[in-house]
Design a protein around this motif. Sequence first.
Motif, mmCIF file in Angstrom:
data_model
loop_
_atom_site.group_PDB
_atom_site.id
_atom_site.type_symbol
_atom_site.label_atom_id
_atom_site.label_comp_id
_atom_site.label_asym_id
_atom_site.label_seq_id
_atom_site.Cartn_x
_atom_site.Cartn_y
_atom_site.Cartn_z
ATOM 1 N N ASP A 160 83.851 -24.949 -95.620
ATOM 2 C CA ASP A 160 82.923 -23.930 -95.113
ATOM 3 C C ASP A 160 81.757 -23.704 -96.078
ATOM 4 O O ASP A 160 80.624 -23.452 -95.652
ATOM 5 N N ALA B 54 77.831 -24.246 -94.871
ATOM 6 C CA ALA B 54 76.765 -23.241 -94.943
ATOM 7 C C ALA B 54 75.525 -23.805 -95.634
ATOM 8 O O ALA B 54 74.398 -23.623 -95.155
ATOM 9 N N GLU C 220 71.768 -24.823 -94.064
ATOM 10 C CA GLU C 220 70.564 -24.242 -94.661
ATOM 11 C C GLU C 220 69.485 -25.291 -94.873
ATOM 12 O O GLU C 220 68.291 -24.997 -94.773
ATOM 13 N N ASN D 200 77.547 -25.420 -85.518
ATOM 14 C CA ASN D 200 78.741 -24.823 -86.113
ATOM 15 C C ASN D 200 79.899 -25.797 -85.957
ATOM 16 O O ASN D 200 80.041 -26.434 -84.903
#
Length: 242
Positions: A217, A221, A225, A232
Amino acid sequence: TNIPAALTSNTMQIGMSTATILLPAAENGLDLVAVAGSSRLKKGNEGISLVVRDGVQIDDAKAAVGKKIGVPGILSTGDLIFRKWLKNNGVDPASVTFVETPFPRMKDMIKAGTVDGVLAAEPVRSMITGDKTGGRSKSEYYSAVSPDSLLTIWISNGAWAKANPKIVQAFKTCLDKSIAWIKANGEQSKEVEKKYFRFNTGTTADWTSDVTSQDLDFYLAVSKEFDLVRKNIDTSKLIFKP
């Protein structure tokens, strides 16, 4: 980057990789899963660092502006976290020139002045700093972004792992036994390292066979970015459980 293709074609069954390889592959529909962890990067025991050539000083993110930095792969794990470090410190990653520099070429490119610095992992880092070809930056960019993160993982084709759960478990058990042996036999493990690398790095990685969805995770993320991944992803589905 050639590991996913080799696994998909069954040229190999298990390969060392990183989350920044696994996540985009999963997003694009490849049936790949993490079967084990390999090493963690922890603050105070970083396995990859910014190493700069003689005469260059990059001790903070702002000093990297206008510099040429050699990375093992564009948007590879080391590169991605370096960009995140720059951004966290108010520096636009576009102000730095990134040059794809395979690990075996890093020392020569530092020596020739082709790049100002490289993101070097062991044992390449020690090869560069050992004879003063380059020096390690005072800023440990990776652990500044995350003081404890999974650096490398072992992955396989998902269908193969499901068909061979006992082999996957045996592989993980082998890793666990090896890690325990290294911890219990520090001097002997260094002798093995010297035999095959022909020198000692002076560091011992934080080995682990574990990988969790939280580990992935973190990289998901950062990957989103910087547009390495756009969707997702349920990272729990990317970890094979025999």
